[in-house]
Design a protein around this motif. Structure first.
Motif, short mmCIF file in Angstrom:
data_model
loop_
_atom_site.label_atom_id
_atom_site.label_comp_id
_atom_site.label_asym_id
_atom_site.label_seq_id
_atom_site.Cartn_x
_atom_site.Cartn_y
_atom_site.Cartn_z
N THR A 147 0.83 -1.07 0.00
CA THR A 147 0.11 0.12 0.10
C THR A 147 0.97 1.44 0.08
O THR A 147 0.61 2.15 -0.71
N ALA A 148 1.85 1.19 0.83
CA ALA A 148 2.93 2.47 0.88
C ALA A 148 3.24 2.69 -0.50
O ALA A 148 3.68 3.57 -0.92
N LEU A 149 4.01 1.68 -1.23
CA LEU A 149 4.62 1.68 -2.51
C LEU A 149 3.85 2.00 -3.29
O LEU A 149 3.96 3.12 -4.04
N GLY A 150 2.52 1.73 -3.42
CA GLY A 150 1.59 2.04 -4.33
C GLY A 150 1.11 3.61 -4.24
O GLY A 150 1.04 4.23 -5.46
N ALA A 151 1.10 3.99 -2.97
CA ALA A 151 0.58 5.22 -3.01
C ALA A 151 1.71 6.13 -3.31
O ALA A 151 1.66 7.48 -3.82
N ALA A 152 2.99 5.81 -2.89
CA ALA A 152 4.11 6.69 -3.47
C ALA A 152 4.19 6.91 -4.68
O ALA A 152 4.75 7.85 -5.25
N GLU A 153 4.03 5.75 -5.48
CA GLU A 153 4.11 5.76 -6.84
C GLU A 153 3.32 6.86 -7.63
O GLU A 153 3.55 7.41 -8.65
N SER A 154 2.15 6.96 -6.82
CA SER A 154 1.13 8.06 -7.19
C SER A 154 1.57 9.42 -7.09
O SER A 154 1.08 10.40 -7.50
N GLY A 155 2.81 9.72 -6.60
CA GLY A 155 3.26 10.91 -6.23
C GLY A 155 3.03 11.49 -4.80
O GLY A 155 3.69 12.73 -4.62
N ALA A 156 2.30 10.81 -4.04
CA ALA A 156 1.86 11.43 -2.87
C ALA A 156 3.09 11.19 -1.94
O ALA A 156 3.76 10.14 -1.83
N PRO A 157 3.14 12.03 -0.91
CA PRO A 157 4.19 12.09 0.07
C PRO A 157 3.49 11.03 1.08
O PRO A 157 2.64 11.29 1.41
N VAL A 158 4.42 9.87 1.30
CA VAL A 158 3.75 8.60 2.30
C VAL A 158 4.75 8.35 3.18
O VAL A 158 5.78 8.49 3.11
N ARG A 159 4.08 8.24 4.42
CA ARG A 159 4.61 7.79 5.68
C ARG A 159 4.33 6.52 6.20
O ARG A 159 3.01 6.51 6.08
N VAL A 160 5.03 5.68 6.77
CA VAL A 160 4.91 4.50 7.33
C VAL A 160 4.83 4.81 8.81
O VAL A 160 6.25 5.30 9.05
#
Ligand SMILES: [Zn+2]
Length: 210
Positions: A162-175
Motif C-alpha cells: 500500500t505504501a509503495l503503491g501510494a508513493a508511486e502516485s506521487g503522494a508523500p507517504v509515511r509508514v
C-alpha cells in the motif's frame, strides 16, 4: 487544497493473535491505532480502514494454499479473511473506533477472488470508489497531497504494498512504524531500506520517538 489521508490496513481478527494468520503484536497495534486516531484523527481529511475480503469457495487465484500443499507464507497462505466470517471482521479495537467515527471511517474491501496486498486495489464500500482513483483524484482536481499515512497489518505485505503503491502516485507517504507489525520480523531492516529508496518515510507515530 492539500489533503491528508490515513490508511488503516487489514487490522482484522485473522491477522491478530489467535487468528488464522496471526501476526505477533497485532492486537497491540490495533490498540495503538485506535488511540492514534482518537488523538490525531481530526488532522486527516479521510480515514480509510481496509479489510482483506476473500471468497470461501475458491483459492482466490492461488492465494490460499490448497492441501496437501503447505502455505509458503510468501505467496500462499492459510485460509484467512473469508468474507462475512469472524476472522475477516475488524479487530474489536478498530471495530469500536469505527462505531465511534461512523461515516468518517470509510471501509475498503479488497481480495474478492484474487490475491490483493495493496489497499489501492480495493473499493470504498459505501461509495464504490476505487482507492487508486481516489488517490489520483486529488492532484487531478488541482489539490495536493500533504501526506498519506499508512499503518496496520502486516508491515511486510499489505502495508508495504500500500505504501509503495501510494508513493508511486506521487503522494508523500509515511509508514508509522510503531503502528505496524510484520509476519517476518527478520526482514524489517531490509524493508525499511526498500521503502526509503522508494521515497516512503518510515517514522514513529507522533508523540513517540524512535
Ligand atoms: Zn489475503
Amino acid at each position: 487544497m492539500s489533503s491528508r489521508m490515513l490508511i488503516i490496513v487489514d487490522v482484522q481478527n485473522d491477522f491478530c493473535e489467535g487468528g488464522a494468520l496471526g501476526v505477533d503484536g497485532g492486537a497491540e497495534v490495533a490498540r495503538r491505532i485506535a488511540e492514534h486516531v482518537r488523538v490525531h484523527g481530526a488532522g486527516y481529511d479521510r480515514i480509510l480502514a481496509s479489510q482483506d475480503w476473500h471468497r470461501g469457495d475458491t483459492d482466490n487465484g492461488g492465494h490460499f494454499a490448497v492441501p496437501p500443499a503447505e502455505p509458503d507464507f510468501a505467496e500462499t497462505w492459510p485460509v484467512h479473511c473469508v468474507a462475512e466470517t469472524e476472522g475477516a471482521a475488524l479487530h474489536p479495537e478498530v471495530a469500536a473506533l469505527a462505531e465511534e467515527l461512523g461515516e468518517r471511517l470509510e471501509i475498503v474491501r479488497k481480495g474478492q477472488g484474487v490475491p490483493s496486498y495493496s489497499v489501492l486495489e480495493g473499493k470504498v464500500v459505501a461509495t464504490g470508489e476505487q482507492v487508486d482513483q481516489l488517490i489520483a483524484a486529488v492532484p487531478t482536481d488541482g489539490g495536493t497531497w500533504e501526506r498519506i499515512d499508512v499503518v496496520g497489518l502486516a508491515y511486510d505485505f499489505c502495508v508495504r504494498a500500500t505504501a509503495l503503491g501510494a508513493a508511486e502516485s506521487g503522494a508523500p507517504v509515511r509508514v508509522l512504524r510503531d503502528l505496524t507489525a510484520a509476519v517476518h520480523s527478520a526482514g524489517i531492516p531490509a524493508l525499511a531500506d526498500e521503502l526509503s529508496t522508494a521515497g516512503v518515510e518510515v517514522v514513529m507515530s507522533p508523540g513517540l520517538t524512535a
